[in-house]
Design a protein around this motif. Structure first.
Motif, PDB file in Angstrom:
ATOM      1  N   PHE A  58       4.566   1.778 -12.565  1.00 44.19           N
ATOM      2  CA  PHE A  58       3.309   2.515 -12.699  1.00 44.19           C
ATOM      3  C   PHE A  58       2.188   1.837 -11.907  1.00 44.19           C
ATOM      4  O   PHE A  58       1.406   2.497 -11.225  1.00 44.19           O
ATOM      5  N   GLU A  59       2.119   0.521 -11.985  1.00 45.02           N
ATOM      6  CA  GLU A  59       1.089  -0.205 -11.234  1.00 45.02           C
ATOM      7  C   GLU A  59       1.288  -0.039  -9.736  1.00 45.02           C
ATOM      8  O   GLU A  59       0.327   0.180  -8.989  1.00 45.02           O
ATOM      9  N   TYR A  60       2.539  -0.140  -9.288  1.00 45.62           N
ATOM     10  CA  TYR A  60       2.806   0.046  -7.860  1.00 45.62           C
ATOM     11  C   TYR A  60       2.415   1.449  -7.415  1.00 45.62           C
ATOM     12  O   TYR A  60       1.778   1.627  -6.378  1.00 45.62           O
ATOM     13  N   LEU A  61       2.822   2.456  -8.175  1.00 43.57           N
ATOM     14  CA  LEU A  61       2.492   3.834  -7.805  1.00 43.57           C
ATOM     15  C   LEU A  61       0.984   4.046  -7.771  1.00 43.57           C
ATOM     16  O   LEU A  61       0.461   4.734  -6.894  1.00 43.57           O
ATOM     17  N   THR A  62       0.277   3.432  -8.702  1.00 45.69           N
ATOM     18  CA  THR A  62      -1.187   3.528  -8.724  1.00 45.69           C
ATOM     19  C   THR A  62      -1.769   2.935  -7.440  1.00 45.69           C
ATOM     20  O   THR A  62      -2.585   3.581  -6.759  1.00 45.69           O
ATOM     21  N   LEU A  63      -1.354   1.736  -7.103  1.00 41.31           N
ATOM     22  CA  LEU A  63      -1.858   1.084  -5.888  1.00 41.31           C
ATOM     23  C   LEU A  63      -1.438   1.840  -4.634  1.00 41.31           C
ATOM     24  O   LEU A  63      -2.220   1.993  -3.691  1.00 41.31           O
ATOM     25  N   SER A  64      -0.214   2.333  -4.626  1.00 43.50           N
ATOM     26  CA  SER A  64       0.290   3.064  -3.469  1.00 43.50           C
ATOM     27  C   SER A  64      -0.507   4.345  -3.231  1.00 43.50           C
ATOM     28  O   SER A  64      -0.902   4.641  -2.093  1.00 43.50           O
ATOM     29  N   HIS A  65      -0.746   5.105  -4.289  1.00 42.99           N
ATOM     30  CA  HIS A  65      -1.537   6.334  -4.139  1.00 42.99           C
ATOM     31  C   HIS A  65      -2.962   6.021  -3.697  1.00 42.99           C
ATOM     32  O   HIS A  65      -3.537   6.748  -2.881  1.00 42.99           O
ATOM     33  N   LEU A  66      -3.514   4.950  -4.208  1.00 44.30           N
ATOM     34  CA  LEU A  66      -4.854   4.535  -3.761  1.00 44.30           C
ATOM     35  C   LEU A  66      -4.833   4.187  -2.273  1.00 44.30           C
ATOM     36  O   LEU A  66      -5.749   4.539  -1.534  1.00 44.30           O
ATOM     37  N   SER A  67      -3.779   3.520  -1.829  1.00 40.70           N
ATOM     38  CA  SER A  67      -3.707   3.102  -0.425  1.00 40.70           C
ATOM     39  C   SER A  67      -3.590   4.296   0.516  1.00 40.70           C
ATOM     40  O   SER A  67      -3.989   4.205   1.680  1.00 40.70           O
ATOM     41  N   GLU A  68      -3.046   5.404   0.019  1.00 42.72           N
ATOM     42  CA  GLU A  68      -2.861   6.597   0.841  1.00 42.72           C
ATOM     43  C   GLU A  68      -4.029   7.568   0.774  1.00 42.72           C
ATOM     44  O   GLU A  68      -4.091   8.516   1.555  1.00 42.72           O
ATOM     45  N   ALA A  69      -4.947   7.347  -0.152  1.00 46.06           N
ATOM     46  CA  ALA A  69      -6.098   8.246  -0.310  1.00 46.06           C
ATOM     47  C   ALA A  69      -7.097   8.017   0.827  1.00 46.06           C
ATOM     48  O   ALA A  69      -7.189   6.903   1.367  1.00 46.06           O
ATOM     49  N   PRO A  70      -7.841   9.061   1.206  1.00 45.82           N
ATOM     50  CA  PRO A  70      -8.872   8.878   2.227  1.00 45.82           C
ATOM     51  C   PRO A  70      -9.837   7.761   1.817  1.00 45.82           C
ATOM     52  O   PRO A  70     -10.295   7.725   0.675  1.00 45.82           O
ATOM     53  N   GLU A  71     -10.073   6.849   2.734  1.00 42.32           N
ATOM     54  CA  GLU A  71     -10.944   5.690   2.494  1.00 42.32           C
ATOM     55  C   GLU A  71     -10.463   4.839   1.318  1.00 42.32           C
ATOM     56  O   GLU A  71     -11.233   4.100   0.716  1.00 42.32           O
ATOM     57  N   ARG A  72      -9.164   4.977   0.957  1.00 41.54           N
ATOM     58  CA  ARG A  72      -8.557   4.247  -0.166  1.00 41.54           C
ATOM     59  C   ARG A  72      -9.369   4.433  -1.444  1.00 41.54           C
ATOM     60  O   ARG A  72      -9.542   3.524  -2.250  1.00 41.54           O
ATOM     61  N   ARG A  73      -9.848   5.667  -1.651  1.00 38.52           N
ATOM     62  CA  ARG A  73     -10.710   5.995  -2.784  1.00 38.52           C
ATOM     63  C   ARG A  73     -10.273   7.345  -3.357  1.00 38.52           C
ATOM     64  O   ARG A  73     -10.015   8.288  -2.609  1.00 38.52           O
ATOM     65  N   ILE A  74     -10.199   7.426  -4.706  1.00 35.26           N
ATOM     66  CA  ILE A  74      -9.746   8.670  -5.347  1.00 35.26           C
ATOM     67  C   ILE A  74     -10.314   8.737  -6.765  1.00 35.26           C
ATOM     68  O   ILE A  74     -10.578   7.698  -7.384  1.00 35.26           O
ATOM     69  N   ARG A  75     -10.494   9.953  -7.260  1.00 37.06           N
ATOM     70  CA  ARG A  75     -10.939  10.139  -8.645  1.00 37.06           C
ATOM     71  C   ARG A  75      -9.869   9.625  -9.595  1.00 37.06           C
ATOM     72  O   ARG A  75      -8.671   9.837  -9.392  1.00 37.06           O
ATOM     73  N   MET A  76     -10.318   8.971 -10.652  1.00 35.78           N
ATOM     74  CA  MET A  76      -9.391   8.410 -11.636  1.00 35.78           C
ATOM     75  C   MET A  76      -8.501   9.493 -12.238  1.00 35.78           C
ATOM     76  O   MET A  76      -7.309   9.263 -12.435  1.00 35.78           O
TER      77      MET A  76
END
Length: 164
Positions: free
Chosen positions: A44-62
């Motif tokens: 779960f932690e990896y998937l969280t970080l991975s999705h953040l890394s792929e988001a525009p500007e590495r930023r996403i709504r919680m």
């Protein structure tokens, strides 16, 4: 159309398919998580970080990140709190709509994802992709598309795309 109150029992073929799917759902996450212990992350932690890394500007709504990582908002908040303490993530109000909170992956968090990604990809290849033939892979993709879960609030599929 009225539903019968009698259960429609599974045929042997349906039971085999269902128990195989349940086995995948219950056992595969732990098998994918085990190698990530090398970098002290859960799946779960990896998937969280991975999705953040792929988001525009590495930023996403919680709320969107919770869905993409397949967890509740409260679970994600607890994980992100630990990430903040480690310097991997920061949180801020969404400037477009202050009712939302944005998670932002820091450079240090991004480096962790870069280190963890090859470990995760090896596990994905070993446990999921390599045992499948090209025909199996197409079938898996087709089946996953048919069973796709749509988030009731975000209107997005499990892959993050908009539902049609």
């Amino acid at each position: 159309m009225a539903r019968s109150t009698d259960p429609q029992w599974l045929s042997p073929e349906e039971k085999e398919a269902w128990t195989g799917l349940v086995s995948l759902m219950l056992l595969l996450p732990g098998m994918l998580e085990a190698p990530l212990r090398e970098v002290d992350l859960t799946l779960f932690e990896y998937l969280t970080l991975s999705h953040l890394s792929e988001a525009p500007e590495r930023r996403i709504r919680m709320s969107e990140l919770a869905f993409l990582a397949n967890g509740s908002l409260s679970r994600l908040s607890n994980v992100v709190k630990r990430f903040e303490q480690r310097g991997w993530v920061t949180r801020s109000s969404d400037p477009e709509d202050g009712r939302y909170t944005l998670a932002h992956l820091t450079d240090q968090g991004y480096r962790l994802v870069v280190d963890a990604a090859p470990i995760h990809m090896r596990a994905v290849r070993d446990l999921v992709l390599d045992p499948l033939s090209p025909t199996d892979l197409r079938a898996l993709t087709r089946i996953a598309d048919k069973l796709r879960v749509v988030h009731p609030n975000l209107g997005k599929t499990a892959r993050g795309g908009r539902r049609s």
